[in-house]
Design a protein around this motif. Structure first.
Motif, mmCIF file in Angstrom:
data_model
loop_
_atom_site.group_PDB
_atom_site.id
_atom_site.type_symbol
_atom_site.label_atom_id
_atom_site.label_comp_id
_atom_site.label_asym_id
_atom_site.label_seq_id
_atom_site.Cartn_x
_atom_site.Cartn_y
_atom_site.Cartn_z
ATOM 1 N N GLY A 36 -2.751 2.944 -6.313
ATOM 2 C CA GLY A 36 -2.240 4.068 -5.104
ATOM 3 C C GLY A 36 -3.288 4.500 -4.503
ATOM 4 N N LEU A 37 -3.373 4.831 -3.266
ATOM 5 C CA LEU A 37 -4.479 5.254 -2.235
ATOM 6 C C LEU A 37 -4.099 6.670 -2.215
ATOM 7 C CD1 LEU A 37 -4.402 2.489 0.538
ATOM 8 C CD2 LEU A 37 -5.934 2.779 -1.622
ATOM 9 N N VAL A 72 0.935 -1.265 0.002
ATOM 10 C CA VAL A 72 0.105 -0.030 -0.094
ATOM 11 C C VAL A 72 0.837 1.159 -0.196
ATOM 12 C CG1 VAL A 72 -2.027 -1.083 1.186
ATOM 13 C CG2 VAL A 72 -0.307 -0.222 2.631
ATOM 14 N N GLY A 73 0.298 2.390 -0.484
ATOM 15 C CA GLY A 73 1.078 3.719 -0.527
ATOM 16 C C GLY A 73 0.273 4.629 -1.375
ATOM 17 N N LEU A 74 0.890 5.899 -1.285
ATOM 18 C CA LEU A 74 0.302 6.633 -2.217
ATOM 19 C C LEU A 74 0.729 6.331 -3.679
ATOM 20 C CD1 LEU A 74 1.049 10.274 -0.622
ATOM 21 C CD2 LEU A 74 -1.002 9.113 -0.383
ATOM 22 N N THR A 125 -1.985 9.662 5.704
ATOM 23 C CA THR A 125 -3.233 9.591 4.666
ATOM 24 C C THR A 125 -3.459 8.351 4.345
ATOM 25 O OG1 THR A 125 -2.383 11.880 3.681
ATOM 26 C CG2 THR A 125 -3.863 10.268 2.280
ATOM 27 N N VAL A 126 -2.371 7.394 4.042
ATOM 28 C CA VAL A 126 -2.708 5.979 3.636
ATOM 29 C C VAL A 126 -3.325 5.273 4.978
ATOM 30 C CG1 VAL A 126 -1.655 3.678 2.983
ATOM 31 C CG2 VAL A 126 -1.045 6.097 1.731
ATOM 32 N N CYS A 127 -2.724 5.597 6.167
ATOM 33 C CA CYS A 127 -3.105 4.966 7.307
ATOM 34 C C CYS A 127 -4.621 5.297 7.696
ATOM 35 C CB CYS A 127 -2.529 5.437 8.367
ATOM 36 S SG CYS A 127 -0.726 4.618 8.540
ATOM 37 N N GLU A 176 -6.908 6.149 5.411
ATOM 38 C CA GLU A 176 -7.813 5.439 4.444
ATOM 39 C C GLU A 176 -7.965 4.080 4.861
ATOM 40 O OE1 GLU A 176 -9.618 7.080 2.520
ATOM 41 O OE2 GLU A 176 -8.488 9.009 3.044
ATOM 42 N N HIS A 211 3.847 -1.017 3.672
ATOM 43 C CA HIS A 211 3.490 0.394 3.517
ATOM 44 C C HIS A 211 4.681 1.083 2.887
ATOM 45 C CE1 HIS A 211 0.916 3.979 5.146
ATOM 46 N NE2 HIS A 211 1.712 4.359 4.142
ATOM 47 N N TRP A 252 2.516 9.094 4.969
ATOM 48 C CA TRP A 252 2.135 7.769 5.661
ATOM 49 C C TRP A 252 0.675 7.930 6.397
ATOM 50 C CZ3 TRP A 252 2.708 8.060 11.381
ATOM 51 C CH2 TRP A 252 2.473 6.622 11.879
#
Ligand SMILES: Nc1nc2c(ncn2[C@@H]2O[C@H](COP(=O)(O)OP(=O)(O)OP(=O)(O)O)[C@@H](O)[C@H]2O)c(=O)[nH]1
Ligand SMILES: [Mg+2]
Length: 357
Positions: free
Chosen positions: A218-219, A168-170, A260-262, A264, A245, A258
């Motif tokens: 990407g998230l 996961v990640g941007l 932002t992804v957490c 989401e 991540h 970091w």
């Protein structure tokens, strides 16, 4: 997997077979003018059965075949012959598929192992032939029944890929570069966001162990509500035991990335936020150690427990990341567990209000 041939949701229509009609027939014998009734019963209609099979990581076939109709039972016949039953129709779905009610409100079956099988719609039973109506008061019945009708339903198939670990990640964090480095995958890499539009799987071989790694699009902020490519692909990491991540160390604000992804993952639910995570600070090859350390310490100040500097491009730091994943995956990675006994699928819950057509 070919990106053009990925589909993770499909609506299909299934119907079980009608039972065959019972026969009306009377024995004809040489010296008996009027024999007894001998009309046999109709055969049972075919069932609709779901079977989880290996080797398909997409529901694309269901884009072209949406109607599944099991054959009807054959009619009964004279001389007390029962009609042949309709052959059951086995709908093969990839491992990882869930069968949902038409309104998507209920998961009827969840197939996580190859060979799991579930009876969904039972074929109608065959009608009684006239022989079965014979009694002391009615020696020549003409009664018989038509077969029972089959059942019909519309259901959604939803594929949630089976992977042990998920990236996961941007967008642009380097997820696809990483899966290409450590697996047999050949994911598309690009210096622009949303290069990846479909999830992709790869097999990692590390220290004589094997596990499956998933790369997803990407998230971005709001992904859990459908922004960007949306929440749909988060479903594909729901079955993972651990998340890797990736945070781009060269990005504008790695701490914000970091978080932002957490956020989401948390908003999506499905247990994603509770999964163990490895925080890998990526693209270490582009920065000097000092800068890497200062970003890592910013992340730790913001609450990160452990920060692992890595480079998906060079593979630096990946040994340690893979060791940790192997540890989290434990003894049964999704490719190593083949010999374990197959668990039976969730029982069909008839109280659920999935809607017949
Ligand atoms: N120098 C360097 N460049 C990297 C590294 N990882 C990725 N890149 C570059 O960063 C850009 C984005 O890489 P991708 O692997 O496509 O990123 P992604 O996270 O899959 O992106 P999306 O699919 O859009 O979410 C590409 O130009 C890569 O070449 C790395 O470790 N080092
Ligand atoms: Mg990508």
């Amino acid at each position: 997997m070919d990106n053009m041939h990925f589909l993770d949701q499909a609506k299909i229509y299934v119907s079980s077979g009608q039972g065959g009609p019972g026969a009306v027939s009377f024995r004809r014998e040489k010296y008996i003018q009027y024999g007894g009734p001998d009309g046999g019963n109709g055969g049972k209609g075919g069932d609709i059965i779901f079977l989880a099979v290996e080797g398909l990581n997409t529901l694309i076939d269901f884009r072209y075949a949406q109607h599944f109709k099991a054959p009807r039972g054959k009619g009964g016949a004279g001389r007390n012959r029962t009609g042949a039953g309709g052959v059951d129709l086995v709908v093969k779905v990839p491992v990882g598929t869930q069968i949902l009610s038409e309104d998507k409100g209920h998961v009827l079956f969840d197939f996580t192992r190859e060979g799991q099988r579930a009876m969904f719609l039972e074929g109608g039973i065959g009608g009684r032939g006239n022989a079965s109506y014979k009694s002391s008061t009615n020696r020549a019945p003409r009664q018989h029944q038509p077969g029972e009708p089959g059942e019909e339903a519309a259901v959604w198939l939803r594929l949630k890929l089976i992977a042990d670990a998920g990236l996961v990640g941007l967008p642009n964090a380097g997820k696809s570069t990483m899966i290409n480095k450590v697996t047999n995958a050949n994911a598309k890499v690009g210096a622009y966001p949303f290069t990846t539009i479909h999830p992709q799987l790869g097999v990692v071989r590390h220290k004589s162990r094997e596990f499956v790694l998933a790369d997803i699009p990407g998230l971005i902020e709001g992904a859990a509500e459908g922004a960007g490519i949306g929440d749909r692909f988060l479903g594909h990491i729901e079955r993972c035991k651990i998340l890797l991540h990736l945070v781009d160390a060269t990005g504008d604000d790695p701490v914000a990335a970091w978080k932002t992804v957490c956020k989401e993952l948390e908003q999506y639910g499905g247990g994603l936020a509770e999964k163990p995570q490895i925080l890998a600070l990526n693209k270490a090859d582009l920065l000097d150690d000092e800068l890497m350390e200062s970003i890592a310490s910013d992340l730790k100040k913001a609450g990160a427990e452990h920060v692992l500097p890595v480079s998906g491009a060079t593979g630096d730091g990946m040994d340690e990341a893979l060791d940790k994943i192997i540890e989290a995956v434990g003894e049964n990675s999704s490719i190593e567990q083949k010999d374990l006994p197959v668990a039976s699928p969730q029982e069909k819950d008839t109280t659920k209000d999935w809607s017949p057509l």
